[in-house]
Write a protein that holds these residues in place. Structure first.
Motif, PDB file in Angstrom:
ATOM      1  N   LYS A 277      47.938  34.949  47.934  1.00 58.62           N
ATOM      2  CA  LYS A 277      49.271  35.532  48.079  1.00 58.62           C
ATOM      3  C   LYS A 277      49.726  35.941  46.688  1.00 58.62           C
ATOM      4  CE  LYS A 277      50.461  32.493  51.956  1.00 58.62           C
ATOM      5  NZ  LYS A 277      51.387  31.425  52.423  1.00 58.62           N
ATOM      6  N   GLY A 278      49.493  37.169  46.321  1.00 59.60           N
ATOM      7  CA  GLY A 278      49.804  37.617  44.973  1.00 59.60           C
ATOM      8  C   GLY A 278      48.543  37.758  44.159  1.00 59.60           C
ATOM      9  N   SER A 279      48.712  37.908  42.867  1.00 62.84           N
ATOM     10  CA  SER A 279      47.597  38.190  41.963  1.00 62.84           C
ATOM     11  C   SER A 279      47.269  37.004  41.060  1.00 62.84           C
ATOM     12  CB  SER A 279      47.946  39.382  41.056  1.00 62.84           C
ATOM     13  OG  SER A 279      48.145  40.557  41.792  1.00 62.84           O
ATOM     14  N   PRO A 280      46.026  36.929  40.607  1.00 63.65           N
ATOM     15  CA  PRO A 280      45.735  36.037  39.485  1.00 63.65           C
ATOM     16  C   PRO A 280      46.531  36.553  38.281  1.00 63.65           C
ATOM     17  CG  PRO A 280      43.710  36.852  40.515  1.00 63.65           C
ATOM     18  CD  PRO A 280      44.837  37.671  41.057  1.00 63.65           C
ATOM     19  N   VAL A 281      46.986  35.660  37.434  1.00 63.41           N
ATOM     20  CA  VAL A 281      47.848  36.051  36.316  1.00 63.41           C
ATOM     21  C   VAL A 281      47.097  35.928  34.992  1.00 63.41           C
ATOM     22  CG1 VAL A 281      49.988  35.569  35.075  1.00 63.41           C
ATOM     23  CG2 VAL A 281      49.916  35.381  37.573  1.00 63.41           C
ATOM     24  N   ALA A 282      47.113  37.014  34.224  1.00 64.36           N
ATOM     25  CA  ALA A 282      46.508  37.042  32.898  1.00 64.36           C
ATOM     26  C   ALA A 282      47.568  36.662  31.868  1.00 64.36           C
ATOM     27  CB  ALA A 282      45.959  38.430  32.597  1.00 64.36           C
ATOM     28  N   ILE A 283      47.189  35.789  30.929  1.00 64.20           N
ATOM     29  CA  ILE A 283      48.112  35.328  29.903  1.00 64.20           C
ATOM     30  C   ILE A 283      47.431  35.408  28.538  1.00 64.20           C
ATOM     31  CG2 ILE A 283      49.360  33.313  28.989  1.00 64.20           C
ATOM     32  CD1 ILE A 283      49.805  32.426  31.833  1.00 64.20           C
ATOM     33  N   ARG A 284      48.215  35.751  27.522  1.00 68.25           N
ATOM     34  CA  ARG A 284      47.720  35.781  26.158  1.00 68.25           C
ATOM     35  C   ARG A 284      48.816  35.305  25.212  1.00 68.25           C
ATOM     36  NH1 ARG A 284      43.398  37.844  23.478  1.00 68.25           N
ATOM     37  NH2 ARG A 284      43.693  38.094  21.232  1.00 68.25           N
TER      38      ARG A 284
ATOM     39  N   LEU B 294      52.289  36.763  26.579  1.00 70.20           N
ATOM     40  CA  LEU B 294      52.068  38.017  27.305  1.00 70.20           C
ATOM     41  C   LEU B 294      51.627  37.708  28.732  1.00 70.20           C
ATOM     42  CD1 LEU B 294      51.974  38.792  24.287  1.00 70.20           C
ATOM     43  CD2 LEU B 294      50.109  40.357  24.814  1.00 70.20           C
ATOM     44  N   TYR B 295      52.140  38.490  29.692  1.00 67.80           N
ATOM     45  CA  TYR B 295      51.873  38.252  31.107  1.00 67.80           C
ATOM     46  C   TYR B 295      51.535  39.554  31.825  1.00 67.80           C
ATOM     47  CZ  TYR B 295      54.650  34.089  29.962  1.00 67.80           C
ATOM     48  OH  TYR B 295      55.141  32.960  29.370  1.00 67.80           O
ATOM     49  N   ALA B 296      50.625  39.459  32.787  1.00 64.06           N
ATOM     50  CA  ALA B 296      50.301  40.612  33.626  1.00 64.06           C
ATOM     51  C   ALA B 296      49.510  40.153  34.842  1.00 64.06           C
ATOM     52  CB  ALA B 296      49.475  41.640  32.849  1.00 64.06           C
ATOM     53  N   PRO B 297      49.643  40.858  35.966  1.00 64.09           N
ATOM     54  CA  PRO B 297      48.679  40.638  37.044  1.00 64.09           C
ATOM     55  C   PRO B 297      47.300  41.003  36.487  1.00 64.09           C
ATOM     56  CG  PRO B 297      50.482  42.071  37.743  1.00 64.09           C
ATOM     57  CD  PRO B 297      50.573  41.953  36.266  1.00 64.09           C
ATOM     58  N   LEU B 298      46.282  40.251  36.822  1.00 66.16           N
ATOM     59  CA  LEU B 298      44.975  40.462  36.216  1.00 66.16           C
ATOM     60  C   LEU B 298      44.492  41.903  36.359  1.00 66.16           C
ATOM     61  CD1 LEU B 298      42.484  39.339  34.800  1.00 66.16           C
ATOM     62  CD2 LEU B 298      41.631  38.599  37.041  1.00 66.16           C
ATOM     63  N   GLU B 299      44.743  42.500  37.507  1.00 65.27           N
ATOM     64  CA  GLU B 299      44.240  43.862  37.752  1.00 65.27           C
ATOM     65  C   GLU B 299      44.969  44.924  36.938  1.00 65.27           C
ATOM     66  OE1 GLU B 299      47.294  42.991  41.035  1.00 65.27           O
ATOM     67  OE2 GLU B 299      45.717  41.917  39.933  1.00 65.27           O
ATOM     68  N   LYS B 300      46.111  44.561  36.323  1.00 65.83           N
ATOM     69  CA  LYS B 300      46.887  45.529  35.546  1.00 65.83           C
ATOM     70  C   LYS B 300      46.974  45.177  34.074  1.00 65.83           C
ATOM     71  CE  LYS B 300      50.871  46.656  37.444  1.00 65.83           C
ATOM     72  NZ  LYS B 300      52.171  46.517  38.174  1.00 65.83           N
TER      73      LYS B 300
ATOM     74  N   LEU C  94      35.672  34.279  33.842  1.00 67.32           N
ATOM     75  CA  LEU C  94      35.911  35.127  35.010  1.00 67.32           C
ATOM     76  C   LEU C  94      34.633  35.555  35.732  1.00 67.32           C
ATOM     77  CD1 LEU C  94      38.891  37.471  34.087  1.00 67.32           C
ATOM     78  CD2 LEU C  94      38.611  36.243  36.242  1.00 67.32           C
ATOM     79  N   PRO C  95      33.658  36.152  35.043  1.00 66.91           N
ATOM     80  CA  PRO C  95      32.453  36.597  35.759  1.00 66.91           C
ATOM     81  C   PRO C  95      31.718  35.446  36.433  1.00 66.91           C
ATOM     82  CG  PRO C  95      32.576  37.601  33.580  1.00 66.91           C
ATOM     83  CD  PRO C  95      33.615  36.531  33.618  1.00 66.91           C
ATOM     84  N   GLU C  96      31.644  34.320  35.754  1.00 66.38           N
ATOM     85  CA  GLU C  96      30.942  33.160  36.295  1.00 66.38           C
ATOM     86  C   GLU C  96      31.631  32.629  37.551  1.00 66.38           C
ATOM     87  OE1 GLU C  96      30.040  28.547  34.960  1.00 66.38           O
ATOM     88  OE2 GLU C  96      30.281  30.083  33.421  1.00 66.38           O
ATOM     89  N   ILE C  97      32.953  32.502  37.495  1.00 62.66           N
ATOM     90  CA  ILE C  97      33.682  31.957  38.634  1.00 62.66           C
ATOM     91  C   ILE C  97      33.639  32.893  39.832  1.00 62.66           C
ATOM     92  CG2 ILE C  97      36.022  31.425  39.456  1.00 62.66           C
ATOM     93  CD1 ILE C  97      36.506  29.941  36.873  1.00 62.66           C
ATOM     94  N   VAL C  98      33.845  34.176  39.586  1.00 61.11           N
ATOM     95  CA  VAL C  98      33.816  35.135  40.699  1.00 61.11           C
ATOM     96  C   VAL C  98      32.424  35.196  41.314  1.00 61.11           C
ATOM     97  CG1 VAL C  98      34.040  37.566  41.322  1.00 61.11           C
ATOM     98  CG2 VAL C  98      35.750  36.505  39.843  1.00 61.11           C
ATOM     99  N   GLY C  99      31.399  35.226  40.479  1.00 64.22           N
ATOM    100  CA  GLY C  99      30.039  35.268  41.000  1.00 64.22           C
ATOM    101  C   GLY C  99      29.705  34.041  41.822  1.00 64.22           C
TER     102      GLY C  99
ATOM    103  N   ASN D 261      35.352  43.639  33.979  1.00 63.82           N
ATOM    104  CA  ASN D 261      36.154  44.597  34.740  1.00 63.82           C
ATOM    105  C   ASN D 261      37.269  43.811  35.422  1.00 63.82           C
ATOM    106  OD1 ASN D 261      37.195  46.270  36.872  1.00 63.82           O
ATOM    107  ND2 ASN D 261      35.419  47.611  36.578  1.00 63.82           N
ATOM    108  N   TYR D 262      38.468  43.871  34.859  1.00 63.99           N
ATOM    109  CA  TYR D 262      39.553  43.048  35.364  1.00 63.99           C
ATOM    110  C   TYR D 262      40.037  43.495  36.743  1.00 63.99           C
ATOM    111  CZ  TYR D 262      39.573  41.376  30.567  1.00 63.99           C
ATOM    112  OH  TYR D 262      39.194  40.843  29.358  1.00 63.99           O
ATOM    113  N   VAL D 263      39.960  44.769  37.020  1.00 63.34           N
ATOM    114  CA  VAL D 263      40.369  45.258  38.340  1.00 63.34           C
ATOM    115  C   VAL D 263      39.440  44.704  39.410  1.00 63.34           C
ATOM    116  CG1 VAL D 263      40.656  47.294  39.794  1.00 63.34           C
ATOM    117  CG2 VAL D 263      41.418  47.360  37.408  1.00 63.34           C
ATOM    118  N   GLU D 264      38.153  44.800  39.170  1.00 61.29           N
ATOM    119  CA  GLU D 264      37.178  44.325  40.154  1.00 61.29           C
ATOM    120  C   GLU D 264      37.236  42.817  40.335  1.00 61.29           C
ATOM    121  OE1 GLU D 264      33.284  45.696  39.217  1.00 61.29           O
ATOM    122  OE2 GLU D 264      33.743  47.814  39.603  1.00 61.29           O
ATOM    123  N   THR D 265      37.363  42.085  39.236  1.00 65.72           N
ATOM    124  CA  THR D 265      37.394  40.627  39.365  1.00 65.72           C
ATOM    125  C   THR D 265      38.680  40.162  40.055  1.00 65.72           C
ATOM    126  OG1 THR D 265      38.252  40.450  37.088  1.00 65.72           O
ATOM    127  CG2 THR D 265      35.890  40.171  37.409  1.00 65.72           C
TER     128      THR D 265
END
Length: 238
Positions: free
Chosen positions: A26-33, A130-136, A221-226, A11-15
């Motif tokens: 300050k800002g969002s984690p950035v998703a890249i592909r 490709l770039y996006a704020p992780l939650e979007k 992601l899940p491992e680091i956030v947890g 769940n990218y929004v939750e993470t």
């Protein structure tokens, strides 16, 4: 290269919200592909409307919430475009002349020794980044970038070791920190990497003097956030 979701759903929004809240980002984690062809770009994603550096693109997603893709022609920095697999290395970069003229090394040979070890994708492997704020993010990320303070980097480092322990082996050279150190290398090795930033990224992408850069595989992601939720509240944490 398929853009199918990872087999273990995330769940990218939750993470993203957890990372922002726990670390006070300050800002969002950035998703890249990396998109190897135009057909790998999700429908509806818009091409960036200007030519800038990869590190500046990361800042657009991090600080302004922009979602976009950038083919080779929209990448201003030749070094960044090369390390990300968008184009061939330029002759002056390959010989060391480019960074030598910038005063970064005592000799062109010293510069070439550094360039020869810069992590990079094969030239032409990437059609667009490709770039996006992780939650979007409208795509399945491959690399997550976080720009934050040294204290937060400590907590992120501890979180990467939380489950298995060991040591962190980070690599950087003071150049190409956001493109090569934390994006290309992270993608190629499947390991987190930390970087002090570089002159270009600090000048052009909004990385403050009291911030560093980290890249880690999206699969973590899940491992680091947890782990972060536990590490930051541990009795031994500052």
């Amino acid at each position: 290269m398929s853009n199918e979701p990872m087999k273990i759903p995330v769940n990218y929004v939750e993470t993203a919200e957890a990372l922002k809240k726990i670390l006070g980002l300050k800002g969002s984690p950035v998703a890249i592909r990396f998109a190897p062809s135009k057909e790998d770009i999700p429908a509806g994603m818009e091409e960036l409307d200007k030519t800038i550096r990869h590190c500046s693109m990361v800042n657009l997603a991090r600080s302004e919430g922009k979602v976009f893709y950038a083919p080779s022609g929209k990448h201003e920095c030749n070094g960044g475009a090369w390390s990300l697999g968008l184009r061939e290395i330029t002759p002056t970069l390959k010989t060391g002349e480019f960074y030598f003229k910038l005063g970064k090394y005592d000799s062109a040979a010293a510069c070439k020794r550094t360039i020869d070890k810069v992590p990079h994708l094969g030239s032409g492997e990437t059609y667009a980044t490709l770039y996006a704020p992780l939650e979007k993010t409208p795509f399945t990320p491959q690399v997550i970038l976080i720009v934050t303070t040294p204290r937060n980097m400590l907590k992120l480092a501890q979180s990467t070791l939380f489950r298995l322990g060991g040591r962190i082996h980070t690599e950087f050279s003071g150049i190409q920190s956001v493109c090569a150190d934390t994006t290309a290398q992270t993608y190629l090795t499947g390991q987190p990497n930390f970087s002090l930033g570089c002159d270009g990224s600090r000048k052009f992408s909004g990385i403050a003097d009291d911030e560093m850069v980290m890249g880690f595989p999206a699969e973590m992601l899940p491992e680091i956030v947890g782990a972060l939720k536990i590490v930051v509240g541990a009795p031994g944490s500052k």
